[in-house]
Design a protein around this motif. Structure first.
Motif, short mmCIF file in Angstrom:
data_model
loop_
_atom_site.label_atom_id
_atom_site.label_comp_id
_atom_site.label_asym_id
_atom_site.label_seq_id
_atom_site.Cartn_x
_atom_site.Cartn_y
_atom_site.Cartn_z
N GLN A 114 0.81 -1.22 0.00
CA GLN A 114 0.00 0.00 0.00
C GLN A 114 0.84 1.27 0.00
O GLN A 114 0.45 2.27 -0.61
CB GLN A 114 -0.93 0.01 1.22
N ASN A 115 1.98 1.25 0.70
CA ASN A 115 2.79 2.48 0.84
C ASN A 115 4.28 2.21 0.74
O ASN A 115 5.08 2.81 1.47
CB ASN A 115 2.49 3.15 2.19
N LEU A 125 9.91 3.02 2.63
CA LEU A 125 11.34 2.75 2.44
C LEU A 125 12.16 4.04 2.39
O LEU A 125 13.37 4.00 2.11
CB LEU A 125 11.54 1.96 1.15
N GLN A 126 11.56 5.18 2.71
CA GLN A 126 12.22 6.48 2.67
C GLN A 126 12.71 6.87 4.07
O GLN A 126 12.36 6.25 5.08
CB GLN A 126 11.22 7.52 2.13
N TYR A 127 13.55 7.92 4.14
CA TYR A 127 13.91 8.52 5.43
C TYR A 127 12.65 9.04 6.12
O TYR A 127 11.62 9.30 5.49
CB TYR A 127 14.87 9.70 5.23
N SER A 128 12.76 9.27 7.44
CA SER A 128 11.62 9.78 8.19
C SER A 128 12.09 10.80 9.23
O SER A 128 13.26 11.18 9.26
CB SER A 128 10.88 8.63 8.86
N THR A 129 11.18 11.21 10.09
CA THR A 129 11.48 12.21 11.12
C THR A 129 12.21 11.58 12.30
O THR A 129 12.04 10.40 12.59
CB THR A 129 10.19 12.87 11.63
N THR A 130 12.99 12.38 12.98
CA THR A 130 13.77 11.90 14.11
C THR A 130 12.87 11.38 15.23
O THR A 130 13.16 10.36 15.86
CB THR A 130 14.67 13.03 14.65
N ASN A 144 14.59 2.82 12.81
CA ASN A 144 14.17 2.11 11.60
C ASN A 144 12.71 2.39 11.26
O ASN A 144 11.80 1.95 11.97
CB ASN A 144 14.40 0.61 11.82
N TYR A 145 12.48 3.14 10.19
CA TYR A 145 11.13 3.57 9.84
C TYR A 145 10.29 2.39 9.35
O TYR A 145 9.10 2.30 9.65
CB TYR A 145 11.21 4.66 8.77
N PHE A 146 10.89 1.51 8.61
CA PHE A 146 10.18 0.33 8.12
C PHE A 146 9.61 -0.48 9.30
O PHE A 146 8.45 -0.88 9.29
CB PHE A 146 11.14 -0.53 7.29
N THR A 147 10.44 -0.68 10.32
CA THR A 147 10.00 -1.43 11.49
C THR A 147 8.89 -0.69 12.24
O THR A 147 7.92 -1.30 12.71
CB THR A 147 11.18 -1.69 12.43
#
Length: 391
Positions: A57-58, A63-68, A266-269
């Motif tokens: 879905q996303n 799989l991109q960077y994210s916020t701290t 880890n944003y994916f997790t």
């Protein structure tokens, strides 16, 4: 290259437990050494479904960077869960970490200078000693009683020392299994309100109480304290996902330290765990863990009563994953370990959990990662070698 290493590395050693776990890789060994959740509790199928859903879905976003600070819906979920338990915090007061272990590193970076005094429970979480040690503080220990920290000793230490930080595991403490009573938490908060000190409350086991009633964290009585939480014991330790709860002033500094450390967890997790949480009933899952651990704890206690000498003392935890054994004075748990390994049973000698070299006659047993048959046989073997050591 010896002269190129930083001075701080001289005072920090390998994890004693990690070294012991190498010894226990032999499948013939019954190990009560590791602090491992039972893998039967891992929601493998549900996590598989969650990962499949978020990728389909996303996928590009996930799989991109994210916020701290971490994924906002996940932080809101944690805040809402706290509110149901009587602790009001906002998502802005929560930062997602790589396990609650990273919380120790971050608060150390934010608060500790070389030589600052850090107060630890005696005994305390071994990895905390290792993590704090990198910042070269001066450790001071305060004794634990059956219902939490010794308040008289604490007050005396605070009167005689300028303590910068106090680190505590208030629920089902690692290594002892001891839990602070509500009265002790309130008294502790009352004392610390008048002190210029950072109180750090680590709570990785709080959700797995299988006997008695839940007790609010110290933070419920001490607003400016720092609280750690973790998904490691209720979802999966391998996903390395935890969090820090702190007020705005502290959180601002922690965010800066986190950015310098790894940008964000880890944003994916984070997304996978959040999807799992909203698609499943986490409370039902936790109840299954509680039932499993209650049964294993009861088996270990009953086997200790059956096979250990009467003058061996031990804790009877109401939750968590560990119990603590104290041998008669004059006996060494390291000597016991050498005998036990020959009988293919392992544990962690207690001295590793003390910063002052004491605890020679103590040891930690983990009951969460063994089935009842292994517990009975392992405790029987351990009882035999205790008798052998005593004779």
């Amino acid at each position: 290259m010896g002269n190129l290493f930083a001075e701080r590395m001289k005072s920090v050693h390998k994890s004693f437990i990690r070294e012991i776990l190498k010894v226990t890789e032999d499948k013939n060994i019954i190990s009560f050494a590791g602090g491992l959740p039972n893998p039967k509790s891992f929601p493998v199928n549900e996590i598989t479904d969650a990962v499949s859903k978020i990728l389909s879905q996303n996928g590009d976003e996930i799989l991109q960077y994210s916020t701290t600070e971490g994924y906002l819906p996940l932080r809101e979920y944690i805040a809402e869960r706290y509110s149901k338990k009587g602790l009001k915090v906002s998502a802005d007061e929560i930062l997602i970490t790589n396990g609650s272990q990273q919380g120790i590193d971050l608060v150390s970076k934010v608060f500790l200078n070389k030589g600052d005094k850090v107060l630890l429970e005696n005994p305390t979480y071994l990895a905390a000693i290792q993590s704090f040690g990198l910042f070269e503080p001066q450790f001071i220990s305060v004794p634990l009683l059956e219902d939490g920290v010794d308040i008289d000793s604490l007050q005396r230490i605070l009167d005689e020392n300028k303590i910068k930080m106090f680190y505590s595991v208030t629920n089902f403490q690692n290594p002892t299994g001891i839990t602070y009573s509500k009265e002790k938490r309130q008294k502790l908060a009352e004392i610390l309100k008048n002190e210029d000190i950072v109180f750090v409350e680590d709570n990785p086991y709080g959700e797995i109480r299988f006997l008695g009633d839940d007790i609010p964290p110290v933070k419920a009585y001490l607003e400016d304290s720092v609280l750690f939480g973790s998904f490691s014991k209720i979802v999966s330790p391998g996903m390395r996902l935890g969090w820090i709860v702190a007020n705005e002033e502290i959180m601002e500094k922690i965010i800066i330290a986190k950015q310098a450390l790894d940008l964000h967890s880890n944003y994916f997790t984070q997304r996978a765990v959040y999807q799992y949480l909203i698609d499943n009933n986490i409370d039902e899952h936790i109840e299954k863990i509680k039932d499993m651990y209650r049964n294993q704890r009861n088996t270990m206690v009953s086997m200790i009563e059956k096979y250990f000498p009467e003058n061996v003392e031990y804790t009877k935890p109401e939750g968590g994953m560990f119990l603590w054994v104290t041998l008669p004075e004059g006996l060494s748990s390291m000597d016991l370990f050498e005998l036990a390994i020959k009988e293919n049973v392992a544990f962690v000698p207690g001295q590793a959990f003390y910063v002052d070299g004491s605890g020679i006659n103590s040891l930690r047993l983990n009951f969460s990662n063994s089935n009842n048959e292994q517990i009975e046989e392992g405790i029987k073997r351990l009882g035999n070698v205790i008798h052998e050591l005593m004779n």
